[in-house]
Design an enzyme around this catalytic site. Structure first.
Site, mmCIF file in Angstrom:
data_model
loop_
_atom_site.group_PDB
_atom_site.id
_atom_site.type_symbol
_atom_site.label_atom_id
_atom_site.label_comp_id
_atom_site.label_asym_id
_atom_site.label_seq_id
_atom_site.Cartn_x
_atom_site.Cartn_y
_atom_site.Cartn_z
ATOM 1 N N GLU A 113 0.831 -1.209 0.000
ATOM 2 C CA GLU A 113 0.000 0.000 0.000
ATOM 3 C C GLU A 113 0.866 1.260 0.000
ATOM 4 O O GLU A 113 0.580 2.233 -0.695
ATOM 5 C CB GLU A 113 -0.952 -0.016 1.200
ATOM 6 C CG GLU A 113 -2.043 -1.088 1.031
ATOM 7 C CD GLU A 113 -2.909 -1.256 2.262
ATOM 8 O OE1 GLU A 113 -2.348 -1.550 3.342
ATOM 9 O OE2 GLU A 113 -4.135 -1.099 2.150
ATOM 10 N N GLU A 133 -3.734 -9.724 3.485
ATOM 11 C CA GLU A 133 -4.499 -9.447 4.707
ATOM 12 C C GLU A 133 -5.581 -10.483 4.997
ATOM 13 O O GLU A 133 -5.853 -10.791 6.161
ATOM 14 C CB GLU A 133 -5.137 -8.055 4.625
ATOM 15 C CG GLU A 133 -4.160 -6.893 4.807
ATOM 16 C CD GLU A 133 -3.514 -6.436 3.508
ATOM 17 O OE1 GLU A 133 -3.557 -7.206 2.508
ATOM 18 O OE2 GLU A 133 -2.965 -5.327 3.477
#
Ligand code: 3H9
Length: 653
Positions: A113, A133
């Site tokens: 990210e 995740e």
């Protein structure tokens, strides 16, 4: 070199500012790292001597994600919710000077990210990027679901966010996540790239909307796949919703939606359980009482005795890890059959595109089938995988004792028998240990490493390291009948049979446990494993018989004979069988309808109760060892954290 704080450093190479994250071992975004990056980006804005920035990780990897330890602090209220990462990433993206992220090792989760907030990304060929995740029961929470579709397109973003598998640098380049693969020194390549782009106007990833339009059916197809392959898990579906939001909403609104879904997942029981499992898998590798300097021997050559289902799978594990392995049988027919099964397994992987034919050829080349003990004197580890009979195992160990070199590890794959008694057939019980694999041994990740009373610390440490080398999860357990996994399973199966005697049908019990999240119910699982295995063991130990034994007496051994608890017309799909219903009806003590909750409570309760005894007797070191055994070896749903975690959570609720 300036220190923004002790975790982030800033230096200059000509007119390029270099921000280095230095938070070993994996440069996680622990408190201080986002702040350090932010400070470095901000200070570079006012520095006329800097034209562009490179962000790189020190040590073995780029940023491997948020610091997972922090999540527990957030859900327990110990620290504030916001990690502040999304804001730091916005600051990177809004930098007036182009930012280039230089990726080696793995850019995962929050790491990717951060990289996607930068204007450009370069990577070495061996790097991997991913949004894993969902494996922690959460979704990307710092813009991953919003920027990834903008860079890589919707299909790739859905796949990466919902299923969590990382991709290699070449695929990242092809899909637009990475802008260049750097040959040679990464930092030098990144600085050269930054110099090239320093005068260009860089586009902000969040403003690159052209890849967002696409085929709407991607979402429905991904949801179907998630419901099948990630059954019962909420995070994959939430991740798909979040990527879909990126295609429907402006960036800021999409970020808000992602944040809501992230929070919902983070505070769920599923995420807590999966984070427990993540750390648990690493915890089991640590044996507190074993001195740190215990020597670990290198395993260069292996030998396996028995080319049946287990032996063949074990030999494949060695070959997969690049270790040459002898595979010994007693008859040419059994040997040929074993080798043929291995060949078929590899060929099926090649067909599915898991690896090319050349890899299969190389692995087959590492397996040396033979009928004699020739070459056993060179093996560093000898794994016995013969029929589950004490007399036979002792005979085999007495033979191995004569041919093995003194420092060879002598491992048995017994699933229930006494390691000490097996070791007594040798002149070196300190070298004997259990390496208990789970079927199919080339697929299942668990190895119960069973120590006997004489097993040396060196043999234990080497076995644990070997498990890691074989890409398995090794869990050290003590010696008792069935060790940890099968001892608990025995109680679970007995409880399942008790339910039949009170009115449930096999399919009711299986359905309830399947819906709970088990890979399959106890009766379907027994049919797959073969009912005769437990039957023979119970006969050998003169145990109380079970209903399964009566089925065996009727010739119903499970899938392999086309019938067990169920009938199998195609060899693998269970069909309820009136003959079994009639048998159960005869043995029934009473007849009542048993709700699914009671079925789950009693069967899982049986696991937990036996697990507690196992802990009391110190057969397992920690509750987490039991949890990892059940998650990796018995199809226990990872999102329930393992039986002991689940038991504790339900007791607290
Ligand atoms: C995330 O990023 C959410 C975002 O969207 C942001 C939201 C706001 N944190 O595995 P290893 C420890 S979620 C803390 O043995 P390897 C690990 O416990 C995160 N600790 O090494 C171990 O400690 P110990 C997304 C971590 O070389 C040590 O590091 N990222 C973290 O076999 C070595 O680990 C992930 O899910 C972490 N993020 O494998 C990546 N990562 O030595 C998770 C590792 O005390 N990590 N540790 O036992 C991995 O997949 C592997 O660790 C990795 C290295 C592939 C990086």
């Amino acid at each position: 070199m300036d220190e923004m704080n002790e975790l982030v450093k800033f230096s200059k190479s000509g007119r390029i500012g270099v921000i280095t994250v230095d938070n070993p071992p994996v440069n996680a975004l622990s408190p201080g790292v986002p702040e350090g990056i932010l400070a470095a980006v901000r200070s570079a804005q006012g520095d006329d001597s800097v034209r562009a920035l490179v962000l790189i990780g020190a040590g073995r990897t780029f940023i491997a994600g948020a610091d997972i330890k922090e999540f527990g602090k957030i859900t327990s209220g110990e620290r504030s919710e916001a990690l502040g990462l999304a804001e730091v990433i916005l600051a990177i993206e809004d930098s007036a000077k182009p930012v280039v992220c230089a990726i080696h090792g793995t850019a995962l989760g929050g790491g990717l990210e951060v990289a996607m907030g930068a204007h450009y990304r370069v990577a070495v060929a061996s790097a991997q990027v991913g949004q894993p995740e969902v494996k922690l029961g959460i979704i990307p929470g710092a813009g991953g679901t919003q920027r990834l579709p903008r860079l890589a397109g919707v299909a790739r973003a859905v796949e990466m966010c919902a299923f969590g598998e990382p991709i290699k640098a070449a695929a990242a380049l092809e899909s637009g996540i990475v802008d260049r693969i750097v040959e040679g020194d990464l930092l030098a390549g990144a600085i050269a790239f930054a110099s090239e782009v320093s005068q260009q106007t860089a586009r902000k990833p969040r403003e690159r909307n052209e890849k967002l339009a696409g085929d709407e059916s991607i979402f429905a197809a991904a949801r179907d796949q998630a419901r099948k392959t990630k059954r019962g898990m909420m995070a994959p579906l939430a991740a798909i919703d979040a990527v879909e939001a990126a295609t429907r909403l402006p960036f800021e609104a999409g970020m808000k939606k992602e944040a809501e879904l992230f929070r919902e997942c983070l505070f769920s029981d599923q995420s807590k359980a999966m984070i427990h499992a993540f750390f648990g898998e690493r915890e089991v590798a640590k044996i507190p009482w074993l001195p740190k300097d215990t020597p670990v021997k290198e395993i260069r050559k292996a030998a396996v005795i028995g080319a049946g289902t287990m032996g063949g799978g074990i030999a494949m594990n060695y070959a997969n890890a690049g270790i040459p392995v002898i595979l010994k049988e007693t008859t040419q027919e059994a040997l040929d059959k074993g080798v043929e099964t291995i060949r078929r397994n590899y060929a099926s992987s090649v067909k599915k595109g898991r690896f090319p034919q050349s890899v299969m050829d190389q692995r087959m080349g590492l397996i040396r089938p033979q009928l004699t003990y020739d070459g056993f004197e060179e093996a560093d580890v000898i794994a016995e995988a013969v029929f589950e009979s004490m007399a036979l195992k002792k005979q085999v160990f007495a033979e191995i004792d004569k041919v093995a070199k003194p420092e060879a590890i002598l491992a048995t794959n017994t699933s229930t028998l006494d390691i000490d008694e097996i070791a007594s057939a040798t002149s070196r019980p300190q070298m004997v240990i259990g390496h208990h694999y789970f079927s199919p041994a080339n697929v299942m990740r668990l190895i119960e490493i069973v120590r006997g009373k004489a097993t040396s610390p060196e043999v234990i440490a080497t076995s644990m390291a070997l498990a890691k080398k074989l890409n398995k999860v090794g869990v050290l357990v003590g010696n008792c009948r069935g060790f940890v996994g099968n001892r608990m399973l025995h109680e679970y199966l007995r409880e399942a049979e008790s339910l039949l005697k009170e009115g449930a049908a096999p399919r009711d019990v299986d359905r309830a446990l399947y819906d709970f999240g088990m890979a399959m119910g106890p009766f379907a699982m027994s049919d797959l494993a073969g009912l005769d295995v437990g039957w023979r063991i119970r006969k050998e130990h003169k145990d109380q018989p079970m209903i399964a034994d009566t089925l065996c007496e009727m010739g119903r051994y499970g899938q392999k004979t086309g019938a067990g608890w169920y009938r199998y017309e195609d060899g693998r799909t269970p069909i309820p069988d009136p003959d079994v219903d009639a048998l159960v009806a005869k043995l029934r003590k009473r007849m009542r309808w048993i709700p699914a909750e009671e079925i789950v409570e009693r069967t899982i309760g049986a696991l937990v109760k036996e697990g507690a005894k196992i802990l009391e007797e110190a057969i397992a070191m920690r509750a987490v060892d039991i949890d990892i055994i059940y998650i990796t070896g018995y199809g226990f749903p990872v999102y329930r954290g393992g039986p002991m975690w689940y038991g504790k959570a339900t007791m607290q609720a």
